[in-house]
Design a protein around this motif. Structure first.
Motif, mmCIF file in Angstrom:
data_model
loop_
_atom_site.group_PDB
_atom_site.id
_atom_site.type_symbol
_atom_site.label_atom_id
_atom_site.label_comp_id
_atom_site.label_asym_id
_atom_site.label_seq_id
_atom_site.Cartn_x
_atom_site.Cartn_y
_atom_site.Cartn_z
ATOM 1 N N TRP A 119 21.439 -60.736 5.669
ATOM 2 C CA TRP A 119 22.528 -61.021 4.374
ATOM 3 C C TRP A 119 22.664 -59.576 3.423
ATOM 4 O O TRP A 119 23.155 -59.387 3.167
ATOM 5 C CB TRP A 119 22.083 -61.788 3.817
ATOM 6 N N ARG A 162 21.469 -58.722 1.483
ATOM 7 C CA ARG A 162 20.381 -59.944 0.095
ATOM 8 C C ARG A 162 19.147 -60.199 -0.620
ATOM 9 O O ARG A 162 18.422 -59.845 0.985
ATOM 10 C CB ARG A 162 20.834 -61.102 -0.159
ATOM 11 N N ARG A 180 17.753 -54.965 -7.319
ATOM 12 C CA ARG A 180 18.980 -55.771 -6.226
ATOM 13 C C ARG A 180 18.344 -56.892 -6.501
ATOM 14 O O ARG A 180 18.865 -57.633 -5.823
ATOM 15 C CB ARG A 180 18.156 -55.351 -4.752
ATOM 16 N N GLU A 207 18.657 -60.939 -7.218
ATOM 17 C CA GLU A 207 18.957 -62.257 -7.584
ATOM 18 C C GLU A 207 18.346 -63.719 -7.466
ATOM 19 O O GLU A 207 17.804 -63.418 -6.597
ATOM 20 C CB GLU A 207 21.013 -62.062 -6.609
#
Ligand code: AKG
Length: 276
Positions: A158, A160, A180, A182
């Motif tokens: 992903w 992420r 980076r 989240e």
């Protein structure tokens, strides 16, 4: 015969690991390894290491017990790292020519444990950048699919990075910071949007998963069956020590590495090819 010739891994397994981010390898470890590791794990639970964590609040049934770095205290665990097929399995999956042992993580859920392992992926907990990081989640008991760790298929691709959290809910949280990061999405609320991987798994089988593959696990609803699992973490030559702001987990220090360094050192031994 080389270690590799005997590996229980096909090219199709390696391709599936790259696509899905998690595979189950059947019959990877002989019964003797399982017996020796069970004894080491039970001994560790009697006399845990300095980083032990109890993730079950007092009064709750069962026990979610976590410890680290058994390879430093138990001969069977050390032998597994250097002598079992694990390093070669890790190396082939990562496509690596060097394999460095990063650390290990014991995760036991005794019968009746209600605590889930929250959804997370592992690399944000580590001060490591690079793509060659794989975990081998080795159960020492038969684990039914509804107790097994679940993986979100393909989530390692992903791009992420999710903020790390302690597994024990409701307490202080890890404060690692990185631009980076989240918040982990509510995977249970969006189950229909994802594909999941989990298995009925027997001792000797192992799950290999990428350090960016999202995963979580239910409690252990069985009233009689233990769920002892020992996860070992392995890196290839593209892994580099990285500085992080805040607390990493596990808090392994004293290695003397600087940002950008390759990992191999006394604390993170290079196990393939053998150095020295
Ligand atoms: O064993 C579990 O419950 C979770 C395992 C896990 O999170 C890991 O090995 O990274």
């Amino acid at each position: 015969m080389s270690h590799e010739a005997a590996l229980p891994l096909t090219d199709a397994d390696i391709a599936r690991y790259r696509d899905d981010g998690a595979i189950c390898i059947r019959g990877a470890f002989a019964p003797d390894w399982i017996e020796r590791l069970r004894a080491a794990i039970d001994a560790d639970m009697q006399a845990p290491g300095p980083m032990v964590r109890i993730n079950t609040p007092q009064g709750n049934p069962g026990l979610f017990f976590v410890d680290f770095q058994l390879w430093q205290r138990h001969d069977a665990c050390r032998a597994f790292v250097f002598e079992s097929p694990a390093a070669d399995i890790a190396g082939r999956l990562m496509g690596a020519s060097e394999v460095v042992y990063y650390h290990d993580h014991l995760l036991v859920k005794e019968p009746g444990t209600v605590e889930r392992t929250p959804w997370h992926h592992d690399q944000p907990y580590y001060p490591i950048d690079g793509r060659q990081i794989v975990s081998l989640w080795l159960p020492l008991d038969a684990v039914a699919r509804d107790v097994c760790v679940e993986y979100v298929r393909g989530s390692h691709r992903w791009g992420r990075w999710f903020a790390p959290k302690f597994f024990r809910q409701g307490g202080v949280n890890l404060q690692v910071q990185d631009p980076r990061f989240e918040d982990v999405p509510d995977i249970d609320a969006e189950r229909s949007q994802h594909a999941f991987l989990s298995w009925d798994i027997e001792p000797g089988d192992v799950i290999a998963f990428h350090a960016l593959t999202l995963h979580g696990a239910p409690g252990n609803r069985s009233s009689s069956r233990r769920r002892r699992a020992w996860a070992t973490r392995w890196c290839g030559e593209d892994a580099r020590y990285a500085s992080r702001v805040g607390q990493i987990s596990p808090p392994l220090d004293g290695h003397g590495l600087q940002p950008g360094d390759k990992l191999a050192c006394d604390l993170f031994p290079r196990v393939r090819p053998i150095s020295g």
